[in-house]
Design a protein around this motif. Structure first.
Motif, PDB file in Angstrom:
ATOM      1  N   ILE A  71      13.693  28.518  89.890  1.00  0.00           N
ATOM      2  CA  ILE A  71      15.005  27.784  90.199  1.00  0.00           C
ATOM      3  C   ILE A  71      14.472  26.396  91.061  1.00  0.00           C
ATOM      4  N   ARG A  72      15.480  25.400  90.890  1.00  0.00           N
ATOM      5  CA  ARG A  72      15.247  24.310  91.659  1.00  0.00           C
ATOM      6  C   ARG A  72      15.487  24.731  93.364  1.00  0.00           C
ATOM      7  N   PRO A  73      14.992  23.956  94.066  1.00  0.00           N
ATOM      8  CA  PRO A  73      14.985  24.274  95.535  1.00  0.00           C
ATOM      9  C   PRO A  73      16.340  23.971  96.212  1.00  0.00           C
ATOM     10  N   ASN A  74      17.578  24.713  95.702  1.00  0.00           N
ATOM     11  CA  ASN A  74      18.693  24.359  96.251  1.00  0.00           C
ATOM     12  C   ASN A  74      19.624  25.589  96.029  1.00  0.00           C
ATOM     13  N   LEU A  75      20.478  25.915  96.964  1.00  0.00           N
ATOM     14  CA  LEU A  75      21.503  26.908  96.968  1.00  0.00           C
ATOM     15  C   LEU A  75      22.167  27.030  95.661  1.00  0.00           C
TER      16      LEU A  75
END
Lengths: 441, 441
Positions: free
Chosen positions: A427-431
């Motif tokens: 995943i990308r580093p965000n919620l």
């Protein structure tokens, strides 16, 4: 021939260095032929001069009473947290714990309740986890005993042929004991295994050929002056070395509160370990250290190298050699020397010999890791996989106390699980990206 | 902010589940700020609400006498062969040993006479070898404590950010405890490390970014409903987690016969381990379990990531962050949170902080393997290398009792030694070829 050559090469038996075997190798009294019973003085020999049968240690344990030699249980319990607590029952000097040795053993017996639930076991299920040994396999047990035999016979170089676990165990044990080591391996072994074996600083010699060629060369070397003073742990020191596996039986019983398990599931490579576990259990009964009651021993093989399982199923007493083809490389011995003894023990105790295929070995490794946090070598996948199969087929009683052996560490056989083990998501580093992956609380 | 968010997210402190912290987390009485001393009730928080300083556990140990609480030493000695023998001194419930946990600790303290001779040590030299832990690094100690805190706070998912040892330790411990796990790693980690972390069956999430990005994301997740019920072992459970390193101090002293060593050499990553070892030693003195006498703690770093060593040499109290560039990846924290505390301890005890370069780390790994049969992770190469350097420079007294920590296993950092570790020779399978290689007896 080989026997006489070895005898001549070493030029000594254990009696010569120190007036009587009892002082040098503890309760070991002689070597005894497993076929004809002929006795031979303790020495670096492995085959009977009369019938060429395999030799094993004959003991004279300090005499008896119904609860074993006076205070033996208490002496063991007060001993060190390693196999030397059982020194009175092993072919080692009484002061063994004071010498530099790698001190393996007393590994965890893990009560595996979560695995038991998944397998439908209602009794108690335990994993004897030998990945906790110094070089992370049960080989440390057998090599540690071989080191003491090597010292007793005046050997200065420790040697073996190996394709894996044994090379590291010999390298480490020799280093710690201050012995030279020279280990022979097939020249095309994977780099990781070469590094694990070579890091201890001994000689590591690649042989142009396969494992059979390596073994044949080692046998030649034992009879030659070029190998004078060399102890090959699994050849001329084999009778001593093999006894190390008895400690698995001792530990399991002590860790169960000095009780015999009802059922054991043991991997089969040469079959030696299984026969020595049986020997160890019988000794504990004879010494009165555990109550005499029946136990069943089950042997486990990989389908791709299952000559003993085949013979068991076919009702044969002899084992027909096979060409191994399995991911369980530490068990891949196509012509297991102790196969007939294994068949006898499995039949006599009411156990069985069974096998599982490679996909089920991988599945079993992951099952054990997922339920108990134990990452086993492929050999552990074999025993857990066979246990599962035996329960499913109603051949292992789920209501009893069962001990399953894991003899090595998953870190050494990463390749076996790598193709089917990886990340759940990237995943990308965000919620938002995290929520999209469906992993949120 | 983060503190309140975590508090809100968990919705509980330890008092709520079971009338009083004493019953839930043993002797842990409160959290206390290491900067301002402000006390906070036990809960999943890690920073002081007053000054944002780091929180640690404050204990109320059962009262005293000069040889510790009545019978404490005997109780410890009669306890299990793992860290739970010290349960009365840890933030864990009194019945911790009965719960499924990975049960790390009580690893070997190896008397390293052959290494001592090579280093010119005339006193006694010991290696505390934490490669014997279940997943083969000291991380099992800290994670085992975090598991108990997670249970006490009602967390159902165990989590962390990691690039190696910690991921495996969390995966294994969660599996055994029956907790869900979700571990975050940089997406481009080597396949071997991915397999070691993923095999335990928890979620393993790759983050597109570097380790800093992974950490930043985890901090965000702690304050968000998406991470509700999640215990991050090294973030919101950090005060509990960190206490696990105290057990190294307890074990070393007990294994030395309830005596303090004179000198310890400890690796520095965040610096937490070193500070907790100091805390553990001081507790044993305060409880009267060991005699009060001076000891020196030496910190060890890799030259390629040596901010604390730099500050020590420059006489600074603060640590200037660096960008790590070393093979000792398990120590590669460029901005170590506990750096200032480490400096204080090294100076107060008369120790030092020193570093070694990568070639000397490799050399030290091999030195330890060759002399003692212990194959250490790169972090062990750092401590052995620093020990050698300190002795050569006359800064570590070779006549005293010294303990050097090995916190991990060489099997996990094979790449570090691979380029310089290999076969002595490759020969054809015959005696002539063997003799030509110059290896014969």
């Amino acid at each position: 021939m080989a026997v006489q050559a070895a005898q001549a090469a070493s030029g000594t038996t254990v009696d010569s260095p120190a007036g009587g075997p009892g002082t040098v190798l503890g309760p070991a009294a002689a070597l005894s032929c497993r076929e004809c019973g002929e006795r031979t003085p303790l020495g670096p020999v492995f085959a009977c001069e009369a019938c060429f049968g395999p030799l094993e240690i004959a003991y004279e344990f300090p005499g008896g009473g119904t609860s074993g030699p006076a205070g033996l249980r208490e002496r063991i319990e007060a001993g060190p947290d390693n196999i030397w607590r059982y020194a009175p029952l092993l072919p080692v000097p009484a002061d063994v714990a004071a010498k530099p040795n790698i001190n393996p053993g007393f590994t965890k017996l893990v009560q595996a309740d979560r695995l038991a639930r998944e397998l439908g076991v209602t009794g108690s299920l335990h994993i004897k986890d030998d990945s906790g040994n110094p070089t992370h396999s049960f080989k440390d047990r057998v090599v540690a005993i071989a080191v003491e035999a090597a010292r007793a016979f005046g050997f200065t170089t420790l040697s073996c042929s190996s394709t894996g676990n044994l090379a590291g165990a010999v390298g480490a044990a020799a280093a710690r004991a201050g012995l030279r080591s020279c280990v022979f391996i097939p020249h095309d072994l994977e780099q990781g295994k070469v590094v694990m074996a070579a890091v201890y600083g001994g000689e590591l010699v690649g042989i142009e050929g396969n494992y059979d060629d390596v073994n044949r060369f080692c046998s030649e070397l034992i009879g030659d002056p070029a190998g004078e003073g060399w102890g090959f742990v699994n050849v001329n020191l084999r009778p001593y070395y093999a006894e190390g596996s008895k400690t698995l039986a001792y530990e399991i019983c002590e860790q169960l509160g000095w009780r015999l398990p009802d059922q054991l599931v043991v991997p089969i490579a040469s079959g030696s370990q299984l026969t020595k576990i049986d020997k160890g259990l019988k000794e504990l009964i004879a010494l009165g250290l555990v109550e005499d009651k029946p136990y069943k021993i089950f042997g486990a093989q990989a389908e791709g190298c299952s000559p003993v399982s085949r013979a068991f199923k076919d009702g044969h007493d002899v084992v027909r050699p096979v060409r191994p083809e399995t991911i369980a490389k530490s068990l891949a011995i196509g012509n297991p020397a102790d196969g007939p003894y294994v068949l006898d023990i499995a039949r006599r105790t009411g156990g069985a010999v069974e096998d599982v295929d490679d996909p089920r070995i991988v599945e079993a490794i992951k099952l054990l890791a997922r339920t108990e946090g134990i990452f086993a070598e492929t050999a552990g996948g074999v025993t857990v996989g066979v246990t599962k199969k035996l329960i499913e087929e109603g051949r292992l009683d789920p209501a009893l106390t069962t001990v399953v052996l894991n003899t090595g560490d998953g870190l050494k056989t990463l390749d076996a699980v790598a193709p089917t083990t990886g990340m759940s998501a990237v995943i990308r580093p965000n919620l938002d990206s995290f929520r999209e992956a469906g992993l949120a609380s």
